[in-house]
Design a protein around this motif. Structure first.
Motif, PDB file in Angstrom:
ATOM      1  N   VAL A  94      52.954  54.982   0.185  1.00 57.72           N
ATOM      2  CA  VAL A  94      54.083  55.671  -0.439  1.00 57.72           C
ATOM      3  C   VAL A  94      55.273  54.722  -0.396  1.00 57.72           C
ATOM      4  CG1 VAL A  94      55.627  57.650  -0.360  1.00 57.72           C
ATOM      5  CG2 VAL A  94      53.232  57.921   0.281  1.00 57.72           C
ATOM      6  N   VAL A  95      55.802  54.396  -1.563  1.00 59.40           N
ATOM      7  CA  VAL A  95      56.930  53.464  -1.635  1.00 59.40           C
ATOM      8  C   VAL A  95      58.068  54.120  -2.408  1.00 59.40           C
ATOM      9  CG1 VAL A  95      55.478  51.415  -1.493  1.00 59.40           C
ATOM     10  CG2 VAL A  95      56.004  52.391  -3.732  1.00 59.40           C
ATOM     11  N   GLU A  96      59.282  53.673  -2.152  1.00 57.35           N
ATOM     12  CA  GLU A  96      60.452  54.187  -2.856  1.00 57.35           C
ATOM     13  C   GLU A  96      60.591  53.488  -4.198  1.00 57.35           C
ATOM     14  OE1 GLU A  96      63.708  53.519  -0.247  1.00 57.35           O
ATOM     15  OE2 GLU A  96      63.173  55.143   1.135  1.00 57.35           O
ATOM     16  N   SER A  97      61.074  54.256  -5.178  1.00 55.31           N
ATOM     17  CA  SER A  97      61.309  53.675  -6.498  1.00 55.31           C
ATOM     18  C   SER A  97      62.373  52.592  -6.405  1.00 55.31           C
ATOM     19  CB  SER A  97      61.762  54.762  -7.482  1.00 55.31           C
ATOM     20  OG  SER A  97      62.244  54.194  -8.682  1.00 55.31           O
ATOM     21  N   GLU A 126      56.918  56.836  -5.044  1.00 57.02           N
ATOM     22  CA  GLU A 126      55.822  56.428  -5.912  1.00 57.02           C
ATOM     23  C   GLU A 126      54.605  56.115  -5.052  1.00 57.02           C
ATOM     24  OE1 GLU A 126      57.446  53.131  -8.061  1.00 57.02           O
ATOM     25  OE2 GLU A 126      58.454  54.405  -9.528  1.00 57.02           O
ATOM     26  N   ILE A 127      53.427  56.328  -5.626  1.00 49.36           N
ATOM     27  CA  ILE A 127      52.172  56.045  -4.931  1.00 49.36           C
ATOM     28  C   ILE A 127      51.728  54.646  -5.331  1.00 49.36           C
ATOM     29  CG2 ILE A 127      49.880  56.890  -4.381  1.00 49.36           C
ATOM     30  CD1 ILE A 127      52.171  58.865  -3.845  1.00 49.36           C
ATOM     31  N   ALA A 128      51.426  53.835  -4.334  1.00 52.26           N
ATOM     32  CA  ALA A 128      51.003  52.458  -4.597  1.00 52.26           C
ATOM     33  C   ALA A 128      49.594  52.247  -4.057  1.00 52.26           C
ATOM     34  CB  ALA A 128      51.970  51.466  -3.956  1.00 52.26           C
ATOM     35  N   TYR A 129      48.869  51.385  -4.727  1.00 49.74           N
ATOM     36  CA  TYR A 129      47.479  51.088  -4.373  1.00 49.74           C
ATOM     37  C   TYR A 129      47.425  49.721  -3.713  1.00 49.74           C
ATOM     38  CZ  TYR A 129      42.582  49.748  -5.167  1.00 49.74           C
ATOM     39  OH  TYR A 129      41.298  49.317  -5.015  1.00 49.74           O
ATOM     40  N   ALA A 130      46.959  49.716  -2.481  1.00 53.34           N
ATOM     41  CA  ALA A 130      46.847  48.451  -1.748  1.00 53.34           C
ATOM     42  C   ALA A 130      45.494  47.831  -2.050  1.00 53.34           C
ATOM     43  CB  ALA A 130      47.014  48.691  -0.252  1.00 53.34           C
ATOM     44  N   GLY A 131      45.414  47.121  -3.151  1.00 49.37           N
ATOM     45  CA  GLY A 131      44.156  46.513  -3.559  1.00 49.37           C
ATOM     46  C   GLY A 131      44.052  45.069  -3.109  1.00 49.37           C
ATOM     47  N   VAL A 190      50.001  47.688  -5.958  1.00 50.62           N
ATOM     48  CA  VAL A 190      50.233  48.035  -7.360  1.00 50.62           C
ATOM     49  C   VAL A 190      50.684  49.490  -7.427  1.00 50.62           C
ATOM     50  CG1 VAL A 190      49.215  48.248  -9.639  1.00 50.62           C
ATOM     51  CG2 VAL A 190      48.454  46.413  -8.113  1.00 50.62           C
ATOM     52  N   ARG A 191      51.833  49.729  -8.060  1.00 53.95           N
ATOM     53  CA  ARG A 191      52.334  51.097  -8.210  1.00 53.95           C
ATOM     54  C   ARG A 191      51.528  51.827  -9.267  1.00 53.95           C
ATOM     55  NH1 ARG A 191      57.906  51.360  -6.100  1.00 53.95           N
ATOM     56  NH2 ARG A 191      58.373  49.291  -5.249  1.00 53.95           N
ATOM     57  N   ILE A 192      51.096  53.032  -8.924  1.00 49.54           N
ATOM     58  CA  ILE A 192      50.285  53.832  -9.842  1.00 49.54           C
ATOM     59  C   ILE A 192      51.207  54.801 -10.578  1.00 49.54           C
ATOM     60  CG2 ILE A 192      48.338  55.413 -10.054  1.00 49.54           C
ATOM     61  CD1 ILE A 192      47.325  54.388  -7.377  1.00 49.54           C
TER      62      ILE A 192
END
Length: 698
Positions: A243-246, A254-259, A264-266
């Motif tokens: 979970v990251v701040e805009s 915003e939900i981010a994907y730790a790939g 990467v923000r989804i």
């Protein structure tokens, strides 16, 4: 194969079957448990010359009763039900907040304008003025109450989003661990049913939080993906979410994907189900729209009332000031427009920065006027009697109507307006450089609109229309309410028809001794240090200038009564202040029904319709649109949630009917397998007896 071994194989088969039934019965209330059943087959017979002889029974598998189609249906129904239930929870709170009479902005705003209307009856009353200030403060307090509840809902949603992502990560990790266990425990066609059930239940729990798609690998392991295909679980690997701040608004999560390629923000739109989607949609579709509309409303309320206040005069006949704190600095641009001043690289308005501006505007809405005497109830304009001395027509009230919004300059009266009355004309007034029109819904009311850009708009009410043409002058009042704050001329009889306060900047003042002047038949004579300039309009209008180039006073001569050699002295005189003047407050009251607001765009990609959008409704109508939007959205989701709940129940029952444990069926199986066990035991007993008999034979 001996009869003893055949009986033993039957005994073992019955024992396994009984154990399976016992497992079913004891897990009847276990979430996600699928009924298990045994599969058995006759062992390969042996050839004995005369034919094949049976060798008993063998267990081939213990399988769970599983239907992938029903499981997918249940997962889909569950994720949609969770989404709608979560949305309904927050939408109902919004609907209650906006519709409750104790928190409704509509009632509080109506009370503000009612107090203004009441003040019109006694414009010089301090208690009546204080009532307006109190109503303004009550309205501002109501705005802060509603905005505070909006912020509480936003904080609650953000907390739930963080909690949901933590749960998603925990479930994803468990699924990856079970993937590894299943792979290590799987022996050919044999699979660990209970682990499979546990994994499927975790997938169902995951879908309550977020819509997840499952792909079954050839080795039985699951690949679980969310959004547009981002892998949360791939075989034994788990890729957690963050979970990251805009970047534009810290309050937007915003939900981010730790790939493998970094974070990467989804985009929010890719989350289509589960409570996480319900939380995101509640904020994006309803809460953001509600708070943005609140910000838009208070920006315009403050701007419109402040603008009109600035054109009036207070109880001391001084220019009016702001009633509310100006919020024009918080007014954002439509999404996609370049923010000024330009930057390198250019900065463009985004939905997030737009939302933040409206939230900040609502949070800063407050009343800045504290002294009730400072309310600009009266007008800054006055109208003289007809220059020809006729008593009719007369102007009972006149005021400037502030136009535009967003801090646009309000043009000042450039000079006196010469208003000519033309009987039987439609409308019966004309003024050079102005268009005259009837004031809608106001008997005897007229509107003067200048031809300049921006337009100056003056409204007035005329009474006592006569049959003869006449000329009147609309001009600025002199400042102050002291007895000598206005202008007077001596001798009073004839020659000068009207006087007014100076226009423009800079302006000077009349000295205490006054200004002596005389008319020689073609020009004015004034003391050293002063000059007289023509001022047109009005006809025969003049203005006296001092040595510093400052206008001191303006006046209109009456040629019919102006004889050569006639002398005058212009000095301080009675104040232009009239305590009963409520003209400017009447203009403020009219703002309540003035079309000042444009309808909100879609509310998802843009909250600001832009300056070019037509003004379609007033303050109350705009707030009504918001209440209607939230009510309709709540009802829409409520109907969908009710239908989805029914669908989920039916899907669950269908799955349970196929895969669940039926205690009646299991009871019958217990008897059946018990009898099989007893029968196999009897076979062994008989084999033992035969063997014993053989040993006893001589």
């Amino acid at each position: 194969m001996s009869i003893f071994n055949i009986g033993l194989s039957g005994l073992n088969a019955a024992q396994v079957a009984l154990s399976t039934v016992a497992q079913n019965v004891t897990n009847v209330n276990t979430p996600g448990y699928h009924r298990q059943r045994v599969s058995q087959a006759a062992q390969m017979p042996s050839f004995e010359g005369y034919g094949f002889v049976g060798r008993g029974v063998e267990m081939t598998a213990v399988n769970r009763v599983y239907n992938s189609y029903l499981e997918r249906q249940l997962t889909t129904a569950t994720t949609q039900d969770s989404k709608l239930t979560t949305q309904m929870s927050y939408l109902s709170q919004l609907e209650d907040l906006l519709g409750d009479e104790h928190t409704s902005l509509g009632n509080s705003m109506s009370d503000l304008f009612k107090s203004m209307q009441a003040l019109n009856s006694t414009p010089d009353s301090i208690p009546a003025r204080q009532s307006v200030v109190n109503s303004a403060q009550a309205f501002a307090g109501r705005v802060q109450l509603v905005n505070g509840r909006f912020e509480e809902l936003r904080t609650g949603i953000n907390t739930q989003i963080r909690s949901s992502v933590s749960q998603i990560n925990a479930i994803g990790k468990q699924i990856s661990e079970i993937n590894v266990q299943i792979q290590s425990l799987g022996q050919g066609a044999a699979i660990p049913n209970d682990l499979m059930d546990k994994r499927d239940q975790l997938v169902l729990d995951l879908n309550r939080l977020v819509k997840a798609d499952v792909t079954v690998q050839s080795d039985g392991r699951y690949t679980v993906s969310i959004g547009s295909g981002q892998a949360l679980v791939a075989s034994g690997d788990h890729f957690p979410l963050e979970v990251v701040e805009s970047l534009d608004d810290p309050q937007k999560l915003e939900i981010a994907y730790a790939g493998s390629n970094g974070t990467v923000r989804i985009p929010d739109r890719l989350f289509e189900g589960g409570s996480l989607s319900g939380l995101i949609n509640s904020k994006a579709e309803a809460l953001n729209r509600s708070q943005a509309d609140l910000g838009r409303l208070v920006i315009e309320v403050a701007d419109q009332l402040n603008r009109q206040s600035s054109t009036g005069r207070d109880l001391y006949n001084q220019p009016g000031g702001d009633i509310f704190k100006s919020l024009n600095a918080f007014r954002p641009l439509p999404v996609g427009e370049e923010i000024q001043p330009p930057t390198v690289p250019p900065t463009f308005q985004t939905l997030e920065t737009q939302m933040k501006s409206y939230r900040d505007a609502a949070a800063n809405f407050s009343v800045v006027i504290t002294d009730p005497s400072k309310l600009a109830v009266g007008s800054s304009l006055k109208a003289s009697l007809p220059l020809d001395g006729k008593l009719k027509p007369t102007i009972s009230s006149v005021w400037q109507s502030a136009q535009g919004s967003n801090g646009a300059a309000i043009p000042a009266l450039p000079g006196p307006i010469e208003l000519k009355y033309v009987p039987d004309a439609k409308p019966p007034f004309t003024a050079e450089g102005y268009t005259v029109s009837d004031a809608p819904g106001v008997p005897g009311g007229y509107v003067l609109t200048s031809d300049a850009d921006p337009s100056l708009v003056v409204e007035f009410k005329a009474e006592g229309m006569g049959e003869d043409a006449a000329t009147l002058i609309i001009s600025n009042k002199a400042l102050g309410k002291d007895a000598n704050s206005g202008f007077a001329v001596k001798p009073e009889a004839g020659g000068i028809a009207a006087m007014w306060a100076p226009y423009g900047d800079p302006v000077g003042s009349v000295p205490a001794a006054g200004i002596s002047m005389s008319w020689d038949g073609s020009a004015w004579s004034v003391p050293t240090g002063y000059t007289v300039e023509a001022a047109n309009p009005p006809e025969n209008g003049y203005r006296i200038m001092n040595g510093a180039g400052e206008e001191v006073v303006g006046f209109a001569a009456d040629p019919a009564k102006l004889a050569a050699g006639k002398s005058f002295t212009i000095g301080s005189g009675p104040s232009d202040f009239t305590p009963s003047d409520n003209s400017n407050m009447l203009a403020m009251v009219k703002i309540q029904t003035k079309k000042t607001m444009s309808s909100t765009p879609d509310g998802i990609s843009n909250f600001n319709p832009g300056d070019m959008a037509g003004k379609t409704t007033d303050f109350q109508g705009f707030f009504g649109q918001l209440v209607s939007f939230v009510g309709n959205k709540t009802n829409e989701v409520k109907i969908a949630a009710q239908a989805q709940t029914v669908s989920l129940k039916e899907t669950y029952l269908a799955r349970e009917s196929f895969s669940g444990v039926n205690l009646d069926e299991e009871a019958a199986n217990l008897i059946r397998f018990q009898q099989a066990y007893q029968a196999s035991s009897k076979v062994i007993q008989i084999a033992q007896q035969v063997f014993s008999d053989l040993l006893q034979m001589r």
